[in-house]
Motif scaffolding. Structure first.
Motif, short mmCIF file in Angstrom:
data_model
loop_
_atom_site.label_atom_id
_atom_site.label_comp_id
_atom_site.label_asym_id
_atom_site.label_seq_id
_atom_site.Cartn_x
_atom_site.Cartn_y
_atom_site.Cartn_z
N MET A 1 57.61 51.18 45.54
CA MET A 1 56.56 50.19 45.58
C MET A 1 55.35 50.72 44.82
N ASN A 2 54.79 49.90 43.97
CA ASN A 2 53.57 50.26 43.28
C ASN A 2 52.38 49.65 44.02
N TRP A 3 51.83 50.41 44.95
CA TRP A 3 50.72 49.92 45.76
C TRP A 3 49.41 50.02 45.02
N ILE A 4 48.57 49.02 45.20
CA ILE A 4 47.19 49.05 44.74
C ILE A 4 46.34 49.23 46.00
N ASN A 5 45.57 50.30 46.06
CA ASN A 5 44.72 50.52 47.23
C ASN A 5 43.68 49.42 47.33
N LEU A 6 43.64 48.79 48.49
CA LEU A 6 42.67 47.73 48.76
C LEU A 6 41.51 48.36 49.52
N ASP A 7 40.36 48.45 48.86
CA ASP A 7 39.24 49.15 49.48
C ASP A 7 37.88 48.52 49.18
N SER A 8 37.91 47.26 48.70
CA SER A 8 36.61 46.63 48.42
C SER A 8 36.67 45.12 48.64
N GLU A 9 35.53 44.57 48.94
CA GLU A 9 35.40 43.13 49.11
C GLU A 9 35.65 42.41 47.78
N GLU A 10 35.28 43.06 46.67
CA GLU A 10 35.51 42.46 45.35
C GLU A 10 37.00 42.22 45.11
N GLN A 11 37.83 43.16 45.53
CA GLN A 11 39.28 42.98 45.39
C GLN A 11 39.76 41.78 46.20
N LEU A 12 39.23 41.61 47.40
CA LEU A 12 39.61 40.46 48.21
C LEU A 12 39.26 39.15 47.52
N ASN A 13 38.08 39.11 46.91
CA ASN A 13 37.67 37.91 46.18
C ASN A 13 38.59 37.66 44.99
N GLU A 14 39.02 38.72 44.31
CA GLU A 14 39.97 38.57 43.20
C GLU A 14 41.29 38.00 43.69
N ILE A 15 41.78 38.50 44.82
CA ILE A 15 43.04 38.00 45.40
C ILE A 15 42.88 36.54 45.78
N LYS A 16 41.76 36.20 46.39
CA LYS A 16 41.51 34.82 46.83
C LYS A 16 41.44 33.86 45.64
N ASN A 17 40.88 34.31 44.53
CA ASN A 17 40.69 33.45 43.37
C ASN A 17 41.82 33.51 42.35
N LYS A 18 42.80 34.35 42.59
CA LYS A 18 43.90 34.54 41.65
C LYS A 18 44.89 33.38 41.70
N GLN A 19 45.33 32.93 40.54
CA GLN A 19 46.44 32.00 40.45
C GLN A 19 47.71 32.84 40.44
N GLY A 20 48.64 32.53 41.29
CA GLY A 20 49.86 33.32 41.39
C GLY A 20 49.96 33.98 42.75
N ASN A 21 50.73 35.03 42.82
CA ASN A 21 51.08 35.67 44.09
C ASN A 21 50.55 37.09 44.21
N SER A 22 50.18 37.43 45.42
CA SER A 22 49.80 38.80 45.78
C SER A 22 50.32 39.07 47.19
#
Length: 108
Positions: A1-22
């Motif tokens: 698995m290629n994990w991306i460490n989730l450690d910021s609110e900015e990342q959450l906003n990117e996930i929320k606004n992303k078209q596609g899957n996470s």
């Protein structure tokens, strides 16, 4: 698995606004059930499509981000927990023994 460490609110906003899957995996490093779930995910990581972003949250170190995930995606906090986010919405919420990467991949 290629994990991306989730450690910021900015990342959450990117996930929320992303078209596609996470995928977000919330992991407690002190919990044996969570450790077993992570091990299963890592072993099955070869079935994950290359374009799927897989985020890893160490919820003991980033509890506030875990709380933000619950609010942002309208899910109850659990650990371990696997969320499939599609176009900014949580479409799959798995916890404990229900965590199944095959089901995630089927839904994509």
């Amino acid at each position: 698995m290629n994990w991306i460490n989730l450690d910021s609110e900015e990342q959450l906003n990117e996930i929320k606004n992303k078209q596609g899957n996470s995928v977000i995996f919330k992991h407690s490093t002190r919990c044996s059930i969570s450790m077993m779930a992570k091990k299963r995910l890592d072993m099955d990581g070869d079935i994950v499509p290359e374009n799927l972003s897989c985020y890893y949250l160490d919820l003991l170190n980033y509890r506030s981000i875990s709380n933000q995930i619950a609010d942002l995606f309208q899910v109850h906090h659990e650990s371990p927990q696997l969320l499939l986010i599609q176009n900014g919405e949580c479409i799959l919420d798995q916890s404990h023994g229900e965590i199944n990467l095959e089901e995630v991949v089927e839904m994509i």
